[in-house]
Design an enzyme around this catalytic site. Structure first.
Site, mmCIF file in Angstrom:
data_model
loop_
_atom_site.group_PDB
_atom_site.id
_atom_site.type_symbol
_atom_site.label_atom_id
_atom_site.label_comp_id
_atom_site.label_asym_id
_atom_site.label_seq_id
_atom_site.Cartn_x
_atom_site.Cartn_y
_atom_site.Cartn_z
ATOM 1 N N GLU A 115 -22.765 2.856 10.789
ATOM 2 C CA GLU A 115 -22.656 1.424 11.045
ATOM 3 C C GLU A 115 -22.872 0.618 9.777
ATOM 4 O O GLU A 115 -22.584 -0.571 9.739
ATOM 5 C CB GLU A 115 -23.663 1.008 12.122
ATOM 6 C CG GLU A 115 -23.288 1.518 13.503
ATOM 7 C CD GLU A 115 -21.846 1.176 13.896
ATOM 8 O OE1 GLU A 115 -21.533 -0.018 13.948
ATOM 9 O OE2 GLU A 115 -21.056 2.107 14.130
ATOM 10 N N ARG A 153 -2.949 6.421 -11.012
ATOM 11 C CA ARG A 153 -1.523 6.351 -11.357
ATOM 12 C C ARG A 153 -1.230 5.291 -12.409
ATOM 13 O O ARG A 153 -0.140 5.278 -12.983
ATOM 14 C CB ARG A 153 -0.647 6.204 -10.124
ATOM 15 C CG ARG A 153 -0.834 4.947 -9.338
ATOM 16 C CD ARG A 153 -0.143 5.069 -7.994
ATOM 17 N NE ARG A 153 1.271 5.411 -8.126
ATOM 18 C CZ ARG A 153 2.201 4.588 -8.606
ATOM 19 N NH1 ARG A 153 1.864 3.372 -8.991
ATOM 20 N NH2 ARG A 153 3.461 4.963 -8.695
ATOM 21 N N ASP A 168 7.633 -1.071 -10.988
ATOM 22 C CA ASP A 168 7.097 -1.087 -9.627
ATOM 23 C C ASP A 168 7.021 -2.509 -9.097
ATOM 24 O O ASP A 168 6.572 -3.412 -9.778
ATOM 25 C CB ASP A 168 5.698 -0.445 -9.581
ATOM 26 C CG ASP A 168 5.728 0.826 -8.764
ATOM 27 O OD1 ASP A 168 6.619 0.932 -7.907
ATOM 28 O OD2 ASP A 168 4.890 1.700 -8.989
HETATM 29 C C1 9D3 Z 1 -17.253 -1.509 14.062
HETATM 30 C C2 9D3 Z 1 -18.440 -1.350 13.161
HETATM 31 N N1 9D3 Z 1 -18.682 -2.597 12.492
HETATM 32 C C3 9D3 Z 1 -19.625 -3.406 13.249
HETATM 33 C C4 9D3 Z 1 -20.819 -2.715 13.741
HETATM 34 C C5 9D3 Z 1 -19.134 -2.467 11.103
HETATM 35 C C6 9D3 Z 1 -18.522 -1.381 10.312
HETATM 36 C C7 9D3 Z 1 -19.345 -0.545 9.577
HETATM 37 C C8 9D3 Z 1 -18.802 0.489 8.859
HETATM 38 C C9 9D3 Z 1 -17.151 -1.190 10.266
HETATM 39 C C10 9D3 Z 1 -16.613 -0.142 9.535
HETATM 40 C C11 9D3 Z 1 -17.442 0.698 8.840
HETATM 41 C C12 9D3 Z 1 -16.873 1.816 8.047
HETATM 42 N N2 9D3 Z 1 -15.877 1.327 7.076
HETATM 43 C C13 9D3 Z 1 -16.065 1.327 5.774
HETATM 44 O O1 9D3 Z 1 -17.084 1.811 5.318
HETATM 45 C C14 9D3 Z 1 -15.074 0.735 4.900
HETATM 46 C C15 9D3 Z 1 -13.852 0.045 5.189
HETATM 47 C C16 9D3 Z 1 -13.190 -0.287 6.414
HETATM 48 O O2 9D3 Z 1 -13.623 0.025 7.548
HETATM 49 N N3 9D3 Z 1 -12.002 -0.983 6.331
HETATM 50 C C17 9D3 Z 1 -11.450 -1.352 5.151
HETATM 51 N N4 9D3 Z 1 -12.029 -1.066 3.990
HETATM 52 C C18 9D3 Z 1 -13.219 -0.391 4.027
HETATM 53 S S1 9D3 Z 1 -14.101 0.023 2.670
HETATM 54 C C19 9D3 Z 1 -15.280 0.781 3.544
#
Ligand code: 9D3
Length: 250
Positions: A115, A153, A168
């Site tokens: 989370e 890249r 690109d």
């Molecule tokens: C649904 C969970 N969210 C609310 C409790 C918070 C949340 C925590 C951790 C949502 C996603 C994540 C895991 N994602 C990443 O660590 C992450 C991420 C992403 O989910 N989308 C786009 N870029 C990134 S960079 C790291």
């Protein structure tokens, strides 16, 4: 350039780095990419990397200490230019961010999970936080691998044909023109005659017009930031006039 990636899924990351352009860049010595198992930086019998959230609530939080220990082990080997936390709260990763990171000598990527990550990692360990877009992933591994791919890249010699990097679409700020390969007719679908004409001037102008038309239709938000020469500006003006006239007739 050196890139260190800190993760609880080191094998999945190694597998993704073992193919394609990134693999070739590593083999050629252009990029030194090292994957670290976060659990190697724990001190307890269970190799614990996460814990419950202070204040309560569902979901586990990645602990600060293993991440600090991992980064300290890396920085002990030499200077680091950026410690990047992948996070949904991060700044949006773009081609400009990729170019900025590609100009650095040594970066560390920390993959978030669960989370969330103990906030002290963001405030006292990471130098910046990056998100790859507005969708919910299960962790920061895929974002970190996306960042590695986009950065590597850009390193000189990583892509076989330097011209293709230069040309690109996003380096000029436009969408790409359409591509075709043989046969000239496939299931009744013809390749545009201009591409078979051998007239290189016509081909160049057709591609440019197509790239501009697609960008105008699909990603008009890109146009104010695109590098447009006089010819491109004239082509766009003609397209907008044509569309305006069309609307007027209806
Ligand atoms: C649904 C969970 N969210 C609310 C409790 C918070 C949340 C925590 C951790 C949502 C996603 C994540 C895991 N994602 C990443 O660590 C992450 C991420 C992403 O989910 N989308 C786009 N870029 C990134 S960079 C790291």
């Amino acid at each position: 350039m050196r890139i260190d990636l800190v993760t609880i899924f080191p094998r999945a990351c190694e597998a993704a780095l073992g193919e394609g352009i990134v693999r070739r860049a590593i083999d050629r010595g252009l990029a030194d990419v090292r994957v670290h198992d976060l659990r190697d930086h724990t001190a307890d019998r269970h190799r614990t990397v996460d814990d419950v959230s202070y204040g309560g609530g569902p979901g586990m939080v990645l602990k600060a200490e293993p991440l600090f220990k991992a980064v300290e082990a890396i920085t002990a080997e030499g200077p680091v230019d950026a410690v990047v936390l992948t996070s949904p709260q991060g700044r949006r990763f773009t081609q400009a961010e990729a170019a900025r990171l590609a100009a650095l000598g040594h970066i560390v990527l920390l993959c978030g999970r669960y989370e969330g990550v103990d906030e002290r990692v963001r405030t006292a360990l990471a130098t910046e936080a990056l998100s790859i877009g507005d969708y919910v992933l299960s962790g920061g591994e895929l974002p970190a691998l996306v960042i590695v791919d986009a950065v590597v890249r850009l390193l000189p010699g990583a892509v076989g044909d330097e011209q293709s990097v230069e040309a690109d679409s996003f380096s000029r700020g436009l969408l790409d023109y359409p591509h075709f390969t043989r046969p000239a007719e496939f299931r009744g679908l013809r390749v545009p005659d201009v591409l078979l004409s051998g007239n290189h001037g016509e081909i160049r102008r057709w591609r440019k017009r197509e790239a501009l038309a697609r960008t105008l239709a699909l990603r008009p938000d890109l146009l104010p930031h695109a590098e447009l020469d006089d010819e491109a500006r004239e082509m766009l003006r003609a397209m907008r006039d044509e569309r305006g006239a069309e609307h007027g007739r209806h």
